[in-house]
Write a protein that holds these residues in place. Structure first.
Motif, short mmCIF file in Angstrom:
data_model
loop_
_atom_site.label_atom_id
_atom_site.label_comp_id
_atom_site.label_asym_id
_atom_site.label_seq_id
_atom_site.Cartn_x
_atom_site.Cartn_y
_atom_site.Cartn_z
N GLN A 79 -11.46 55.63 1.55
CA GLN A 79 -11.59 55.38 0.13
C GLN A 79 -12.35 56.19 -0.88
OE1 GLN A 79 -11.09 52.75 2.84
NE2 GLN A 79 -9.10 53.35 2.16
N ALA A 80 -13.21 56.72 0.08
CA ALA A 80 -14.47 57.52 -0.70
C ALA A 80 -14.77 58.77 0.41
CB ALA A 80 -15.79 56.79 -0.90
N ARG A 81 -15.30 59.93 -0.26
CA ARG A 81 -16.03 60.83 0.50
C ARG A 81 -17.22 60.99 0.39
NH1 ARG A 81 -11.19 64.70 1.14
NH2 ARG A 81 -12.69 66.21 2.39
N GLY A 82 -17.71 61.35 1.43
CA GLY A 82 -19.35 61.51 1.66
C GLY A 82 -19.89 61.07 2.80
N GLY A 83 -21.21 60.86 2.79
CA GLY A 83 -22.05 60.60 3.99
C GLY A 83 -22.45 59.08 3.99
N LEU A 84 -23.67 59.02 4.64
CA LEU A 84 -24.24 57.71 4.87
C LEU A 84 -24.72 57.02 3.80
CD1 LEU A 84 -24.83 55.22 6.65
CD2 LEU A 84 -26.82 56.64 7.64
N ASP A 85 -25.43 58.14 3.07
CA ASP A 85 -26.11 57.29 1.70
C ASP A 85 -25.06 57.04 0.67
OD1 ASP A 85 -28.58 58.23 2.67
OD2 ASP A 85 -28.69 60.10 1.74
N ASP A 86 -23.97 57.78 0.70
CA ASP A 86 -22.76 57.13 -0.25
C ASP A 86 -22.45 56.06 0.28
OD1 ASP A 86 -22.42 59.94 -1.84
OD2 ASP A 86 -22.43 60.53 0.41
N ALA A 87 -22.28 55.49 1.63
CA ALA A 87 -21.48 54.53 2.04
C ALA A 87 -22.60 53.44 1.94
CB ALA A 87 -21.32 54.53 3.37
N VAL A 88 -23.98 53.47 2.10
CA VAL A 88 -24.73 52.43 1.84
C VAL A 88 -24.75 52.19 0.31
CG1 VAL A 88 -27.40 52.14 1.65
CG2 VAL A 88 -26.25 52.78 3.65
N ALA A 89 -24.64 53.08 -0.54
CA ALA A 89 -24.69 52.74 -2.11
C ALA A 89 -23.59 52.19 -2.35
CB ALA A 89 -24.69 54.22 -2.92
N LEU A 90 -22.26 52.42 -1.89
CA LEU A 90 -21.30 51.75 -1.94
C LEU A 90 -21.47 50.22 -1.50
CD1 LEU A 90 -18.23 51.51 -2.78
CD2 LEU A 90 -17.78 52.19 -0.65
N ALA A 91 -21.96 50.04 -0.45
CA ALA A 91 -22.26 48.64 0.10
C ALA A 91 -23.13 47.79 -0.78
CB ALA A 91 -22.75 48.84 1.56
N ALA A 92 -24.07 48.77 -1.41
CA ALA A 92 -25.16 47.73 -2.26
C ALA A 92 -24.68 47.68 -3.52
CB ALA A 92 -26.02 48.80 -2.60
N ARG A 93 -23.27 48.17 -4.07
CA ARG A 93 -22.66 47.85 -5.44
C ARG A 93 -21.82 46.65 -5.07
NH1 ARG A 93 -21.90 53.34 -5.53
NH2 ARG A 93 -19.56 53.26 -5.28
N THR A 94 -21.00 46.52 -3.56
CA THR A 94 -20.27 45.64 -3.35
C THR A 94 -21.31 44.16 -3.25
OG1 THR A 94 -20.21 45.89 -1.05
CG2 THR A 94 -18.72 46.87 -2.31
N ALA A 95 -22.28 44.17 -2.74
CA ALA A 95 -23.19 43.23 -2.32
C ALA A 95 -23.68 42.55 -3.50
CB ALA A 95 -24.55 43.46 -1.75
N ARG A 96 -23.31 42.91 -4.74
CA ARG A 96 -23.90 42.37 -5.92
C ARG A 96 -22.54 41.71 -6.64
NH1 ARG A 96 -26.57 47.47 -6.78
NH2 ARG A 96 -24.99 48.23 -8.29
N LEU A 97 -21.54 41.77 -5.97
CA LEU A 97 -20.47 40.95 -6.45
C LEU A 97 -20.30 39.59 -5.88
CD1 LEU A 97 -17.82 43.96 -6.22
CD2 LEU A 97 -19.04 43.37 -8.14
N ALA A 98 -19.10 38.87 -6.26
CA ALA A 98 -19.03 37.49 -5.92
C ALA A 98 -18.53 37.18 -4.51
CB ALA A 98 -18.07 37.09 -6.93
N PRO A 99 -19.45 36.90 -3.84
CA PRO A 99 -18.90 36.53 -2.31
C PRO A 99 -17.91 35.89 -1.87
CG PRO A 99 -21.16 35.48 -2.88
CD PRO A 99 -20.53 36.20 -3.98
N LEU A 100 -17.54 34.79 -2.69
CA LEU A 100 -16.23 33.73 -2.30
C LEU A 100 -15.27 34.55 -2.74
CD1 LEU A 100 -17.57 30.25 -3.82
CD2 LEU A 100 -17.60 31.19 -1.34
N THR A 101 -15.21 35.09 -3.77
CA THR A 101 -13.82 36.36 -4.31
C THR A 101 -13.72 37.26 -2.88
OG1 THR A 101 -14.40 36.04 -6.52
CG2 THR A 101 -12.92 37.83 -5.70
N GLN A 102 -14.77 37.69 -2.42
CA GLN A 102 -14.68 38.83 -1.30
C GLN A 102 -13.99 38.32 -0.24
OE1 GLN A 102 -18.73 40.10 -1.82
NE2 GLN A 102 -18.07 42.18 -2.44
N ALA A 103 -14.73 36.93 0.28
CA ALA A 103 -14.27 36.46 1.41
C ALA A 103 -12.87 35.87 1.35
CB ALA A 103 -15.33 35.44 1.84
N GLY A 104 -12.41 35.41 0.27
CA GLY A 104 -11.43 34.68 0.25
C GLY A 104 -10.18 35.65 -0.21
N SER A 105 -10.40 37.00 -0.62
CA SER A 105 -9.51 38.12 -0.59
C SER A 105 -9.28 38.63 0.36
CB SER A 105 -10.08 39.13 -1.82
OG SER A 105 -10.17 38.50 -3.12
N LYS A 106 -10.22 38.47 1.38
CA LYS A 106 -10.11 39.22 2.86
C LYS A 106 -9.07 38.41 3.55
CE LYS A 106 -13.48 41.06 5.18
NZ LYS A 106 -14.64 41.70 5.82
#
Length: 243
Positions: free
Chosen positions: A169-196
């Protein structure tokens, strides 16, 4: 310790560090990996990044340590736990991602792939098989044609293939992955868990669909929905609490 874990804000990064084996996993390391992911979730991580040290994600199972099929049974439990994590999981992949490494990548929600990444499921070279969970996710995440190609011919695919076929879903290294994860961590957790829950629900399995519908209803009556609407109206970033 072959598994390291660190926390940066709401993001936990779990690193496989068996560089002498290109991060291949035996039973002990697998158990440590499972414990690290479970601990991250227990301590409130809102996103988890899985990666490997020394230029490789995971080259597979450590065949020098495997004796019988009991390892695969435990592996299935660990993979299902990782896949069911109620937060977004990101695989940061470079170098070898083969066999068990591919299974770990399949258990994650999102894959960030470096240019030197290589992917394979070389079971036909060894005379063994992966479980149906793996076959199903291979076909879903790579497309059935590529999945058959990987399994039946022991082909090795590269980062461009993963990108072209939608596995990355993205190209890059570990720093890019951590930055992506940090963005997702700010989103609604109930939406994420329920969607999964919904992504893994089979439409003809009434119990699985019912769990998704319960998550749907919970999100629609949540404090997070009120916060999201208020933040939108006030033109600010929402502060979700998972309630």
């Amino acid at each position: 310790m072959p598994i390291h874990s660190q926390r940066d804000g709401d993001v936990a990064t779990v690193t496989i560090d068996r560089q002498q084996r290109r991060n291949a996993l035996g039973l002990e390391a697998l158990e440590e990996l499972h414990a690290a992911v479970a601990a991250a979730l227990d301590h409130g991580a809102r996103a988890v990044v899985l990666t490997g040290a020394g230029g490789h994600f995971c080259s597979g199972a450590d065949l020098t340590e495997l004796e019988d099929v009991s390892f695969t049974q435990r592996l299935a439990e660990v993979l299902e736990h990782l896949a069911a994590a109620p937060v977004t999981t990101v695989a940061a992949i470079e170098g070898s991602c083969m066999g068990l490494g591919m299974q770990l990548a399949l258990a994650c929600d999102v894959r960030v792939v470096a240019d030197d990444a290589r992917f394979a499921v070389p079971v036909a070279r060894l005379g063994l098989m992966v479980d149906h969970w793996t076959i199903d996710r291979l076909a879903r995440f790579w497309g059935e044609g590529a999945a058959r190609y990987l399994v039946l011919t022991a082909a090795v695919l590269d980062a461009d293939d993963a990108w072209r076929l939608g596995f990355a879903q993205a190209r890059g290294g570990l720093d890019d992955a951590v930055a992506l994860a940090a963005r997702t961590a700010r989103l609604a957790p109930l939406t994420q868990a329920g969607s999964k829950t919904g992504f893994d629900a089979h439409h003809d399995n009434h119990a699985e669909v019912a769990r998704y519908e319960a998550a749907f209803a919970r999100a629609w009556r949540s404090d997070d929905l009120a916060e999201g609407r208020a933040a939108f109206s006030e033109r600010r970033e929402p502060r979700f609490g998972g309630h």
